[in-house]
Design a protein around this motif. Structure first.
Motif, PDB file in Angstrom:
ATOM      1  N   MET A  74      -0.281 -12.221  65.189  1.00  0.00           N
ATOM      2  CA  MET A  74      -1.277 -11.303  65.747  1.00  0.00           C
ATOM      3  C   MET A  74      -2.199 -12.032  66.719  1.00  0.00           C
ATOM      4  O   MET A  74      -2.540 -11.511  67.776  1.00  0.00           O
ATOM      5  N   THR A  75      -2.579 -13.256  66.358  1.00  0.00           N
ATOM      6  CA  THR A  75      -3.490 -14.021  67.213  1.00  0.00           C
ATOM      7  C   THR A  75      -2.794 -14.380  68.526  1.00  0.00           C
ATOM      8  O   THR A  75      -3.385 -14.273  69.604  1.00  0.00           O
ATOM      9  N   GLU A  76      -1.528 -14.757  68.442  1.00  0.00           N
ATOM     10  CA  GLU A  76      -0.789 -15.096  69.661  1.00  0.00           C
ATOM     11  C   GLU A  76      -0.669 -13.890  70.588  1.00  0.00           C
ATOM     12  O   GLU A  76      -0.822 -14.005  71.806  1.00  0.00           O
ATOM     13  N   LEU A  77      -0.415 -12.715  69.984  1.00  0.00           N
ATOM     14  CA  LEU A  77      -0.265 -11.494  70.793  1.00  0.00           C
ATOM     15  C   LEU A  77      -1.553 -11.147  71.554  1.00  0.00           C
ATOM     16  O   LEU A  77      -1.516 -10.483  72.584  1.00  0.00           O
ATOM     17  N   LEU A  78      -2.693 -11.603  71.042  1.00  0.00           N
ATOM     18  CA  LEU A  78      -3.968 -11.315  71.715  1.00  0.00           C
ATOM     19  C   LEU A  78      -4.124 -12.108  73.015  1.00  0.00           C
ATOM     20  O   LEU A  78      -4.924 -11.753  73.876  1.00  0.00           O
ATOM     21  N   GLU A  79      -3.361 -13.210  73.152  1.00  0.00           N
ATOM     22  CA  GLU A  79      -3.448 -14.066  74.354  1.00  0.00           C
ATOM     23  C   GLU A  79      -4.888 -14.454  74.666  1.00  0.00           C
ATOM     24  O   GLU A  79      -5.464 -14.036  75.669  1.00  0.00           O
ATOM     25  N   LEU A  80      -5.471 -15.275  73.796  1.00  0.00           N
ATOM     26  CA  LEU A  80      -6.867 -15.690  73.962  1.00  0.00           C
ATOM     27  C   LEU A  80      -6.972 -16.966  74.794  1.00  0.00           C
ATOM     28  O   LEU A  80      -6.249 -17.933  74.544  1.00  0.00           O
ATOM     29  N   SER A  81      -7.895 -16.959  75.755  1.00  0.00           N
ATOM     30  CA  SER A  81      -8.084 -18.148  76.595  1.00  0.00           C
ATOM     31  C   SER A  81      -9.321 -18.933  76.172  1.00  0.00           C
ATOM     32  O   SER A  81      -9.490 -20.094  76.541  1.00  0.00           O
ATOM     33  N   GLY A  82     -10.212 -18.283  75.422  1.00  0.00           N
ATOM     34  CA  GLY A  82     -11.466 -18.928  75.032  1.00  0.00           C
ATOM     35  C   GLY A  82     -12.680 -18.207  75.596  1.00  0.00           C
ATOM     36  O   GLY A  82     -13.808 -18.459  75.184  1.00  0.00           O
ATOM     37  N   ARG A  83     -12.462 -17.294  76.536  1.00  0.00           N
ATOM     38  CA  ARG A  83     -13.591 -16.619  77.185  1.00  0.00           C
ATOM     39  C   ARG A  83     -13.880 -15.233  76.607  1.00  0.00           C
ATOM     40  O   ARG A  83     -14.831 -14.570  76.995  1.00  0.00           O
ATOM     41  N   GLU A  84     -13.048 -14.770  75.696  1.00  0.00           N
ATOM     42  CA  GLU A  84     -13.091 -13.364  75.291  1.00  0.00           C
ATOM     43  C   GLU A  84     -14.133 -13.021  74.231  1.00  0.00           C
ATOM     44  O   GLU A  84     -14.482 -13.825  73.375  1.00  0.00           O
ATOM     45  N   LYS A  85     -14.547 -11.764  74.294  1.00  0.00           N
ATOM     46  CA  LYS A  85     -15.347 -11.175  73.229  1.00  0.00           C
ATOM     47  C   LYS A  85     -14.379 -10.309  72.424  1.00  0.00           C
ATOM     48  O   LYS A  85     -13.720  -9.426  72.974  1.00  0.00           O
ATOM     49  N   VAL A  86     -14.270 -10.607  71.136  1.00  0.00           N
ATOM     50  CA  VAL A  86     -13.247  -9.987  70.292  1.00  0.00           C
ATOM     51  C   VAL A  86     -13.883  -9.130  69.204  1.00  0.00           C
ATOM     52  O   VAL A  86     -14.864  -9.542  68.575  1.00  0.00           O
ATOM     53  N   LEU A  87     -13.305  -7.963  68.978  1.00  0.00           N
ATOM     54  CA  LEU A  87     -13.695  -7.127  67.838  1.00  0.00           C
ATOM     55  C   LEU A  87     -12.580  -7.198  66.801  1.00  0.00           C
ATOM     56  O   LEU A  87     -11.411  -6.994  67.124  1.00  0.00           O
ATOM     57  N   GLU A  88     -12.959  -7.506  65.562  1.00  0.00           N
ATOM     58  CA  GLU A  88     -11.982  -7.530  64.474  1.00  0.00           C
ATOM     59  C   GLU A  88     -12.366  -6.455  63.460  1.00  0.00           C
ATOM     60  O   GLU A  88     -13.533  -6.361  63.076  1.00  0.00           O
ATOM     61  N   ILE A  89     -11.397  -5.674  63.024  1.00  0.00           N
ATOM     62  CA  ILE A  89     -11.646  -4.666  61.995  1.00  0.00           C
ATOM     63  C   ILE A  89     -10.955  -5.126  60.716  1.00  0.00           C
ATOM     64  O   ILE A  89      -9.735  -5.319  60.713  1.00  0.00           O
ATOM     65  N   GLY A  90     -11.728  -5.293  59.636  1.00  0.00           N
ATOM     66  CA  GLY A  90     -11.162  -5.760  58.366  1.00  0.00           C
ATOM     67  C   GLY A  90     -11.375  -7.250  58.174  1.00  0.00           C
ATOM     68  O   GLY A  90     -10.423  -8.033  58.171  1.00  0.00           O
ATOM     69  N   THR A  91     -12.620  -7.675  57.997  1.00  0.00           N
ATOM     70  CA  THR A  91     -12.939  -9.101  57.848  1.00  0.00           C
ATOM     71  C   THR A  91     -12.228  -9.714  56.639  1.00  0.00           C
ATOM     72  O   THR A  91     -11.739 -10.840  56.714  1.00  0.00           O
ATOM     73  N   GLY A  92     -12.209  -8.967  55.534  1.00  0.00           N
ATOM     74  CA  GLY A  92     -11.550  -9.442  54.311  1.00  0.00           C
ATOM     75  C   GLY A  92     -12.094 -10.800  53.873  1.00  0.00           C
ATOM     76  O   GLY A  92     -13.286 -10.966  53.648  1.00  0.00           O
ATOM     77  N   SER A  93     -11.216 -11.786  53.793  1.00  0.00           N
ATOM     78  CA  SER A  93     -11.613 -13.132  53.368  1.00  0.00           C
ATOM     79  C   SER A  93     -12.399 -13.870  54.448  1.00  0.00           C
ATOM     80  O   SER A  93     -13.073 -14.857  54.166  1.00  0.00           O
ATOM     81  N   GLY A  94     -12.225 -13.453  55.708  1.00  0.00           N
ATOM     82  CA  GLY A  94     -12.850 -14.168  56.821  1.00  0.00           C
ATOM     83  C   GLY A  94     -11.948 -15.234  57.429  1.00  0.00           C
ATOM     84  O   GLY A  94     -12.334 -15.899  58.401  1.00  0.00           O
ATOM     85  N   TYR A  95     -10.738 -15.399  56.887  1.00  0.00           N
ATOM     86  CA  TYR A  95      -9.839 -16.447  57.404  1.00  0.00           C
ATOM     87  C   TYR A  95      -9.405 -16.156  58.847  1.00  0.00           C
ATOM     88  O   TYR A  95      -9.531 -17.008  59.736  1.00  0.00           O
ATOM     89  N   SER A 138     -17.960   1.060  59.096  1.00  0.00           N
ATOM     90  CA  SER A 138     -16.725   1.823  59.172  1.00  0.00           C
ATOM     91  C   SER A 138     -16.011   1.457  60.465  1.00  0.00           C
ATOM     92  O   SER A 138     -16.355   1.934  61.543  1.00  0.00           O
ATOM     93  N   GLY A 139     -15.003   0.607  60.322  1.00  0.00           N
ATOM     94  CA  GLY A 139     -14.377  -0.002  61.489  1.00  0.00           C
ATOM     95  C   GLY A 139     -13.690   0.932  62.453  1.00  0.00           C
ATOM     96  O   GLY A 139     -13.566   0.598  63.635  1.00  0.00           O
ATOM     97  N   THR A 140     -13.247   2.106  61.993  1.00  0.00           N
ATOM     98  CA  THR A 140     -12.517   2.956  62.941  1.00  0.00           C
ATOM     99  C   THR A 140     -13.457   3.512  64.018  1.00  0.00           C
ATOM    100  O   THR A 140     -13.001   4.039  65.025  1.00  0.00           O
ATOM    101  N   LEU A 141     -14.760   3.375  63.793  1.00  0.00           N
ATOM    102  CA  LEU A 141     -15.721   3.825  64.812  1.00  0.00           C
ATOM    103  C   LEU A 141     -16.025   2.715  65.821  1.00  0.00           C
ATOM    104  O   LEU A 141     -16.712   2.942  66.812  1.00  0.00           O
ATOM    105  N   GLY A 142     -15.519   1.506  65.545  1.00  0.00           N
ATOM    106  CA  GLY A 142     -15.795   0.377  66.430  1.00  0.00           C
ATOM    107  C   GLY A 142     -17.230  -0.091  66.289  1.00  0.00           C
ATOM    108  O   GLY A 142     -17.889   0.145  65.267  1.00  0.00           O
ATOM    109  N   TRP A 143     -17.717  -0.800  67.316  1.00  0.00           N
ATOM    110  CA  TRP A 143     -19.065  -1.373  67.309  1.00  0.00           C
ATOM    111  C   TRP A 143     -19.678  -1.046  68.677  1.00  0.00           C
ATOM    112  O   TRP A 143     -19.714  -1.906  69.573  1.00  0.00           O
ATOM    113  N   PRO A 144     -20.135   0.222  68.830  1.00  0.00           N
ATOM    114  CA  PRO A 144     -20.561   0.709  70.152  1.00  0.00           C
ATOM    115  C   PRO A 144     -21.623  -0.167  70.824  1.00  0.00           C
ATOM    116  O   PRO A 144     -21.570  -0.378  72.038  1.00  0.00           O
ATOM    117  N   ASP A 145     -22.567  -0.705  70.039  1.00  0.00           N
ATOM    118  CA  ASP A 145     -23.640  -1.514  70.640  1.00  0.00           C
ATOM    119  C   ASP A 145     -23.136  -2.807  71.268  1.00  0.00           C
ATOM    120  O   ASP A 145     -23.816  -3.391  72.110  1.00  0.00           O
TER     121      ASP A 145
END
Ligand code: SAH
Length: 218
Positions: A74-95, A138-145
């Motif tokens: 999943m992380t590879e599919l995101l193609e992160l360069s280091g500059r991105e702002k990322v939203l994650e839904i489902g923190t769980g363990s935090g790993y 409630s993650g399905t609403l995202g983080w509008p702010d």
């Protein structure tokens, strides 16, 4: 950060080679992050010896920490360069959050269960991450702010892409989300191209339920 000896370093390097590299994970930054983050700290003490096994593990509250390969994919599919702002839904363990924090500029993570969110927040803080925000919600609403996001990762599965999440994705952004019912799910890459949703199926997977207004009922 001071370098302390980690008794799991060898088994972690083995996990990366045998479970990730051998199955085709090639992004050097992703492999580096997974060689670095001490996964054993994100599971219950009694399960530490199994933290690098090729499977998910329970984290309490009927939830699971994903299999290492799935985190890498999943992380590879995101193609992160280091500059991105990322939203994650489902923190769980935090790993997964820690892996993202190694690879992105800023990570906003939402967890619906307060006990999991609190534990993950404390652990991430203790690990020294200053680019992570964990919120109960409630993650399905995202983080509008905090929107829009360059990348969105959903680590629980729903019947479809929640519309608020797609709305909070930047033009040209990427989202990875497992879509399906309780039995059959497909890891789906969603891209926003001229405002339209472009999707690609990236293999079968099995996640716990995404619960919320635009997913399954509690
Ligand atoms: N990435 C996590 C996986 C945790 S399992 C890890 O590696 O540990 C999925 C998590 O999603 C669970 O903790 C569950 O409580 C949470 N979840 C389910 N629906 C949610 C929603 N609508 N908003 C936020 N979190 C949700």
């Amino acid at each position: 950060m001071e370098r302390v000896w980690d008794p799991f370093e060898l088994v972690r390097a083995q996990m990366v080679d045998e479970q990730l590299v051998r199955r085709g994970i090639a992004d050097a930054r992703v492999l580096g992050a997974m060689r670095k983050v001490p996964r054993q700290l994100f599971v219950d003490e009694a399960l530490r010896g199994r933290a690098y096994g090729d499977h998910p593990l329970p984290i309490g509250e009927e939830q699971t920490i994903s299999q290492p390969y799935i985190v890498a994919l999943m992380t590879e599919l995101l193609e992160l360069s280091g500059r991105e702002k990322v939203l994650e839904i489902g923190t769980g363990s935090g790993y997964q959050t820690a892996v993202l924090a190694e690879l992105a500029r800023r990570v906003c993570s939402i967890e619906r269960l307060p006990r999991l969110a609190e534990r993950a927040r404390a652990l991430l803080e203790q690990r020294g991450y200053t680019n992570v925000w964990v919120r109960v919600g409630s993650g399905t609403l995202g983080w509008p702010d905090e929107a829009p996001f360059d990348r969105i990762l959903v680590t629980a599965s729903g019947p479809a892409v929640p519309p608020p999440l797609f709305a909070q994705l930047v033009e040209g952004g990427r989202m990875v989300v497992p879509i399906g019912d309780a039995l059959n799910q497909v890891l789906t890459l969603v891209e926003k191209v001229r405002g339209e949703m472009k999707t690609r199926e990236c293999g079968e997977c099995k996640f716990v339920k995404l619960v919320g207004k635009y997913a399954w009922e509690a």
